[in-house]
Design a protein around this motif. Sequence first.
Motif, short mmCIF file in Angstrom:
data_model
loop_
_atom_site.label_atom_id
_atom_site.label_comp_id
_atom_site.label_asym_id
_atom_site.label_seq_id
_atom_site.Cartn_x
_atom_site.Cartn_y
_atom_site.Cartn_z
N LEU A 95 0.62 -4.54 -8.83
CA LEU A 95 0.00 -5.72 -8.21
C LEU A 95 -1.52 -5.70 -8.44
CD1 LEU A 95 0.72 -8.28 -6.60
CD2 LEU A 95 0.11 -7.04 -4.52
N GLY A 96 -2.12 -4.51 -8.34
CA GLY A 96 -3.55 -4.38 -8.61
C GLY A 96 -3.90 -4.77 -10.04
N GLN A 97 -3.03 -4.39 -10.98
CA GLN A 97 -3.25 -4.76 -12.38
C GLN A 97 -3.18 -6.27 -12.56
OE1 GLN A 97 -4.85 -2.19 -13.90
NE2 GLN A 97 -3.70 -2.66 -15.74
N TRP A 98 -2.22 -6.88 -11.85
CA TRP A 98 -2.09 -8.34 -11.94
C TRP A 98 -3.39 -9.00 -11.45
CZ3 TRP A 98 -2.58 -12.30 -8.48
CH2 TRP A 98 -2.27 -13.58 -8.99
N VAL A 99 -3.91 -8.52 -10.33
CA VAL A 99 -5.15 -9.08 -9.76
C VAL A 99 -6.30 -8.94 -10.76
CG1 VAL A 99 -6.92 -8.78 -7.97
CG2 VAL A 99 -4.49 -8.75 -7.34
N LEU A 100 -6.43 -7.74 -11.31
CA LEU A 100 -7.52 -7.46 -12.24
C LEU A 100 -7.48 -8.41 -13.44
CD1 LEU A 100 -9.78 -5.28 -12.68
CD2 LEU A 100 -8.11 -4.00 -14.02
N LYS A 101 -6.30 -8.53 -14.04
CA LYS A 101 -6.16 -9.40 -15.22
C LYS A 101 -6.40 -10.85 -14.87
CE LYS A 101 -2.74 -6.71 -17.74
NZ LYS A 101 -1.31 -6.61 -17.95
N ASP A 149 0.83 -1.21 0.00
CA ASP A 149 0.00 0.00 0.00
C ASP A 149 0.87 1.25 0.00
OD1 ASP A 149 -2.33 -1.40 -0.09
OD2 ASP A 149 -2.69 -1.36 2.07
N ASN A 150 0.53 2.17 -0.86
CA ASN A 150 1.25 3.44 -1.01
C ASN A 150 2.67 3.28 -1.56
OD1 ASN A 150 -0.87 5.11 -0.03
ND2 ASN A 150 -0.38 4.36 2.02
N SER A 151 3.01 2.10 -2.06
CA SER A 151 4.32 1.94 -2.68
C SER A 151 4.15 1.94 -4.20
CB SER A 151 4.95 0.61 -2.25
OG SER A 151 4.36 -0.46 -2.98
N HIS A 152 5.30 1.89 -4.91
CA HIS A 152 5.25 1.85 -6.38
C HIS A 152 4.68 0.53 -6.90
CE1 HIS A 152 8.91 -0.24 -5.27
NE2 HIS A 152 8.90 -0.79 -6.48
N LEU A 153 4.49 -0.45 -6.00
CA LEU A 153 3.97 -1.74 -6.44
C LEU A 153 2.45 -1.84 -6.35
CD1 LEU A 153 6.59 -4.21 -4.94
CD2 LEU A 153 6.37 -3.40 -7.30
N GLU A 154 1.82 -0.83 -5.74
CA GLU A 154 0.37 -0.93 -5.52
C GLU A 154 -0.39 -1.08 -6.84
OE1 GLU A 154 -1.20 1.81 -2.62
OE2 GLU A 154 -3.25 1.49 -3.31
N VAL A 155 -0.05 -0.26 -7.82
CA VAL A 155 -0.76 -0.34 -9.10
C VAL A 155 -0.38 -1.59 -9.90
CG1 VAL A 155 -1.13 0.83 -11.32
CG2 VAL A 155 -1.27 2.13 -9.18
N ALA A 213 -7.97 2.04 -3.53
CA ALA A 213 -8.43 3.36 -3.96
C ALA A 213 -7.41 4.05 -4.85
CB ALA A 213 -8.74 4.21 -2.75
N ARG A 214 -6.13 3.84 -4.52
CA ARG A 214 -5.08 4.48 -5.32
C ARG A 214 -5.07 3.94 -6.75
NH1 ARG A 214 1.15 4.59 -4.68
NH2 ARG A 214 1.50 6.74 -4.00
N HIS A 215 -5.27 2.64 -6.88
CA HIS A 215 -5.33 2.01 -8.19
C HIS A 215 -6.53 2.55 -8.97
CE1 HIS A 215 -5.60 -2.06 -10.54
NE2 HIS A 215 -5.11 -1.10 -11.28
N LEU A 216 -7.67 2.60 -8.27
CA LEU A 216 -8.90 3.11 -8.88
C LEU A 216 -8.71 4.54 -9.40
CD1 LEU A 216 -12.11 2.49 -9.08
CD2 LEU A 216 -12.23 4.06 -7.14
N MET A 217 -8.04 5.36 -8.60
CA MET A 217 -7.89 6.76 -8.95
C MET A 217 -6.69 7.01 -9.87
SD MET A 217 -10.52 7.83 -7.47
CE MET A 217 -10.47 9.61 -7.45
#
Length: 292
Positions: free
Chosen positions: A90-96, A82-88, A120-124
């Motif tokens: 990792l979120g993209q990996w989950v989504l796919k 959370d709040n790191s450069h990996l948040e997005v 929320a950060r990924h969403l925004m």
Amino acid sequence: SAKEKGRNQFHFFDPGLDEHRRQRRNQLTEITRALENDEFKLYFQPQIQVDNGAIVGVEALIRWQHPDHGLLNPAQFLPAVDNSHLEVPLGQWVLKEAIHQMNAWQAEGLSLAVSINISARHLMDRSFVDYLESYLHSHRELNPSRVTLEVLESAALEDTNRASNVLNRCRSLGLQIALDDFGTGFSSLTYLRTLPVDVIKIDQSFVLNMLDDANDRAIVESVIFLAQRFAHPVLAEGVETMEHARLLRDMGCNLVQGYGIARPMPATDLPAWVQRWETRRENREDDLLSPV
Ligand code: C2E
Ligand code: MG
Ligand code: MG
Ligand code: MG
């Protein structure tokens, strides 16, 4: 001054803090490696309609199959992400992965809706909706109304104009929005009033003890009432027993999810679970929610 001294101590002489920073950095390096080595897995937990037991979908929940430490829960690694450069990423990996799995089940003849937790950060993130749009454009076979984005009440949504804007764009693509862990944030009522959502998820912390705790029961009842007034279906998580499910049903709750129905499981276990559940539904003589 003493204050300055305290501050200096905080910055320069606290081995605990240094150690903490070092550990977090190491963990992020490890998580980057884990992403490359495909060590993350999605587990899936069924969500059912409480009046007739119909399976409405599954929630994707991330796990880390760590080579040395075994299967790790999100609480053991998401705080570092959370709040790191990996948040997005990792979120993209989950989504796919979640959508990929949904398509794989579909190909086996199993139609399931999937709920995906989106930070929320990924969403925004600026490219989030654009990515979804182009993905859906190139996968016409996918029915977007089978995908629910679960969004936490969080500080990142505080700019409710921007958040509403993003959520409205997701909905106009056909996706569903669930407000996760409802009641645990600082602005639950503001979000309920301003954000375009389809489903309210009552946080498990209110549900777990509601059979013994009159206050928790009052909160659950009130959230169901509120959700009904806003015409939102409501899902209770943390439904650990059929007794929980029965009480929730009697309170007017629509959907339930919890260990009492099924624990989160690997994707490969899901078809057999669905079959067992459906057989039970068909053969039930009386009440589906009576103890097995
Ligand atoms: P959540 O989205 O509220 O998910 C529900 C959590 O409650 C899951 O924990 C689930 O295993 C657990 N649970 C379900 N039924 C019961 C029950 O009857 N009793 C109890 N005690 N617990 C139950 P999990 O999988 O450890 O996930 C924890 C949180 O981590 C999630 O809470 C979610 O906020 C976050 N998370 C999980 N996967 C992802 C992901 O792929 N992306 C993001 N951004 N966050 C995720
Ligand atoms: Mg969730
Ligand atoms: Mg939740
Ligand atoms: Mg939660």
